[in-house]
Design a protein around this motif. Structure first.
Motif, PDB file in Angstrom:
ATOM      1  N   PRO A 118      -5.594   8.295   3.054  1.00  0.00           N
ATOM      2  CA  PRO A 118      -4.153   8.235   2.002  1.00  0.00           C
ATOM      3  C   PRO A 118      -4.407   6.377   2.183  1.00  0.00           C
ATOM      4  CG  PRO A 118      -3.146   8.764   3.870  1.00  0.00           C
ATOM      5  CD  PRO A 118      -5.295   9.447   4.175  1.00  0.00           C
ATOM      6  N   HIS A 163       4.197  10.324   1.726  1.00  0.00           N
ATOM      7  CA  HIS A 163       4.842  10.764   0.735  1.00  0.00           C
ATOM      8  C   HIS A 163       6.219   9.789   0.787  1.00  0.00           C
ATOM      9  CE1 HIS A 163       5.344  10.720  -3.459  1.00  0.00           C
ATOM     10  NE2 HIS A 163       6.575  11.679  -3.253  1.00  0.00           N
ATOM     11  N   ILE A 168       0.875   7.262  -3.318  1.00  0.00           N
ATOM     12  CA  ILE A 168       0.255   8.026  -2.104  1.00  0.00           C
ATOM     13  C   ILE A 168       1.443   9.611  -2.768  1.00  0.00           C
ATOM     14  CG2 ILE A 168       0.584   8.723  -0.345  1.00  0.00           C
ATOM     15  CD1 ILE A 168      -0.668   5.748  -0.276  1.00  0.00           C
ATOM     16  N   GLN A 197       4.156   1.561  -0.001  1.00  0.00           N
ATOM     17  CA  GLN A 197       4.805   2.275  -1.599  1.00  0.00           C
ATOM     18  C   GLN A 197       5.850   1.958  -2.073  1.00  0.00           C
ATOM     19  OE1 GLN A 197       4.679   6.656  -1.245  1.00  0.00           O
ATOM     20  NE2 GLN A 197       4.142   6.020   1.188  1.00  0.00           N
TER      21      GLN A 197
END
Length: 587
Positions: free
Chosen positions: A488, A380, A372, A536
């Motif tokens: 995203p 992020h 991201i 992530q």
């Protein structure tokens, strides 16, 4: 500058790195100096009437020529299209859908519906009226069993009745409710938070049904209506096309936001190695600037530089399966060498991206730690640890997994003791492509992994993507990049039903993590952030691809252009952009 123009600019960009603010002035530290770039450019002077804006398309490779939003597969074609068809809706500085575009969009989370309303009295470039049927039509193309593009995935299967239509069990898509000539209501099975994001779960396509409906869906890609004579409703219409090389656009008098002040745009392909010289010679007004030529343009006199944060990242990917077109899903193959996580992790640790940034990009790209990009600052994870250069750890990972050099040739064998060579697909383009690809091969050789270029050479962009999408068995590893758009949500690139999932990789746990991101519970910002953080972390551990760099775009704006705005969600109109001289200013 209207939002579609900003999108076009971002797609033309080569890209730079940033750790800076999302708005205002973009700052970058390079070679121990702080360089600041405004996002808005303004020049004073008396505007001429009309004129031709000269736009440089910076690429070593001709664009493929799929000039339709339903069919393009690379950013080059998308940028060419965007001048003529900006899509249905607008968005703000956070890429959240708003009512600044052509259509008004109304969300109803409780009923799981989105209402699309377009204004009356507007026409396509050929003079035919625009109706809501033109917004409904793309669903029937993308959902058609003969559709040859890669858009059909989770965002479309989420529309009620889409899968039944696709499978031939229904002649109409139940979830598309036509209210009247200018209104439709889309009914969804699930209502994720991606509905709110531009480029997310709500289709942004509107196409001239009266032209395209008579062309068999299987033949659309090769039709003149897609390659030679695309018709849109945007600020400019196509006057002429030199396939892959140039487009002449002319102002559309009946553009719904008002006729552009500029009469024409000449868009021409320019090599990255030549673009700075061309800009200095006064041959172009607008162009993206290559990072590896920073020293050549850092002190321009005839143009200014606008900087904007990118929703872009580059990566090295691994091809681990195939695409089942009939089921529209990836089929993961755990028998492939690169399907072993140890190989992927070792290859990530073997590359020194800090050195690459300094050597090839003058420190103007930032090594990536996540899938991201930091453009999405709420999602992020800035604290996540990525893959830093550690060749000894790479060797250790390989040894622990059972990859050993048993014959003493410097390269490890597979788990059955057989030698293997991975094939690496790397695109040609610019002066650094060859040395950078060779650097990667050497880094992997240094940790004992034998890798060679596919066909022993770099691939041009079209060949690269054609072979990748076709699951060419000669490709094991590849270098590419993503422009994430305004959403995203990673489902569009990594989901099991996403054609963009070029890695052909999926796991049950990964499906669950994507489900958490798409859950209605994730409308809660805290829940959504946690879902993104969890995803992530899993991706960095499993790395079907490992992210390499983040960037921001730098755009050269000639001194004869009255104003230019690269801010996301800005409202500068083409009617406000004027030329202050008959030709671009030379150095």
């Amino acid at each position: 500058m209207k939002k579609s123009l900003k999108k076009a600019l971002s797609m033309f960009s080569v890209g730079f790195a940033i750790t800076a603010a999302i708005s205002g002035t973009v700052a970058q530290v390079a070679n121990a100096q702080t360089v600041e770039f405004p996002q808005v450019i303004e020049n004073e002077g008396e505007p001429i009437e009309g004129g031709t804006l000269k736009f440089a398309f910076v690429s070593d490779t001709p664009w493929a020529g799929l000039l339709n939003n339903m069919l393009w597969t690379n950013a080059s074609d998308a940028a060419v299209v965007d001048f003529i068809n900006p899509g249905l809706y607008g968005f703000d500085e956070n890429y959240t859908i708003d009512n600044s575009g052509f259509a008004d969009v109304e969300f109803n989370q409780e009923e799981k519906t989105v209402k699309i309303t377009i204004p009356e009295g507007h026409v396509w470039h050929d003079g035919e009226p625009i109706t809501i049927d033109d917004a409904i039509f793309p669903y029937y193309v993308i959902g058609h069993p003969d559709y040859t593009g890669i858009r059909y995935g989770d965002y479309f299967t989420n529309v009620i009745g889409m899968e039944e239509y696709r499978n031939g069990d229904a002649e109409e898509i139940e979830g598309l409710e036509r209210v009247d000539d200018y209104t439709m209501i889309i009914h969804y099975k699930e209502f994720s938070n991606s509905m709110l994001q531009a480029g997310g779960a709500v289709c942004n396509y509107i196409e001239p049904k009266h032209i395209l409906e008579d062309i068999p869906v299987a033949e659309l890609e090769d039709s003149d209506a897609v390659r030679q004579n695309p018709v849109g409703f945007g600020p400019f219409k196509v006057k002429s096309i030199t396939p892959g090389e140039a487009v002449v656009y002319e102002a559309f008098d009946e553009y719904y936001r008002g006729r552009p002040a500029i009469d024409e745009i000449l868009l021409e392909r320019v090599s990255p190695t030549n673009v700075v010289a061309e800009l200095k010679a006064g041959n172009y007004d607008i162009a993206s600037l290559p990072a590896n030529q920073w020293e050549q343009y850092q002190d321009p006199t005839n143009f200014q530089i606008a900087g904007s944060v990118d929703n872009w990242y580059s990566y090295t990917g691994f091809q681990m399966g195939t695409w089942n077109a009939e089921k529209s899903e990836v089929e993961y193959d755990d028998s492939r060498i690169v399907s072993n996580k140890a190989i992927r992790q070792a290859m990530a640790y073997a590359i020194d991206n800090v050195a690459v940034s300094e050597r090839f990009f003058y420190g103007l790209r930032q090594p990536a730690n996540s899938h991201i990009p930091p453009f999405f600052k709420d999602y992020h994870n800035f604290d996540q640890e990525g893959y830093s250069y550690n060749p000894e750890k790479a060797k250790e990972i390989l040894a622990e997994a059972g990859f050993e050099d048993k014959d003493g040739d410097g390269f490890v064998e597979d788990l059955d003791g057989n030698p293997f060579t991975l094939k690496y697909a790397f695109m040609s383009g610019g002066e650094i492509a060859e040395p950078l690809s060779q650097y990667h091969l050497q880094c992997w050789a240094d940790v004992g992994i034998h890798v060679e270029l596919v066909d022993g050479q770099l691939l041009d962009m079209n060949n690269f993507y054609d072979r990748l999408e076709a699951d060419d068995p000669d490709i094991d590893v590849f270098a590419a990049s993503w422009i994430t758009g305004g959403d995203p949500n990673p489902t569009q690139f990594y989901g099991p039903n996403a054609g963009f999932n070029m890695y052909r990789w999926r796991t049950e746990e990964h499906d669950q993590l994507l489900a958490a991101i798409n859950s209605p519970d994730a409308f809660d910002p805290d829940v959504r952030q946690k879902a993104f953080y969890d995803w992530q972390a899993y991706m960095i551990e499993e790395i079907p691809c490992f992210p390499t760099f983040y960037s921001y775009s730098l755009t050269a704006v000639n001194n004869r252009v009255s104003n230019w705005d690269t801010t996301v969600g800005n409202d500068l109109e083409w009617s406000e952009i004027k030329l202050l001289a008959d030709s671009p200013v030379a150095e």
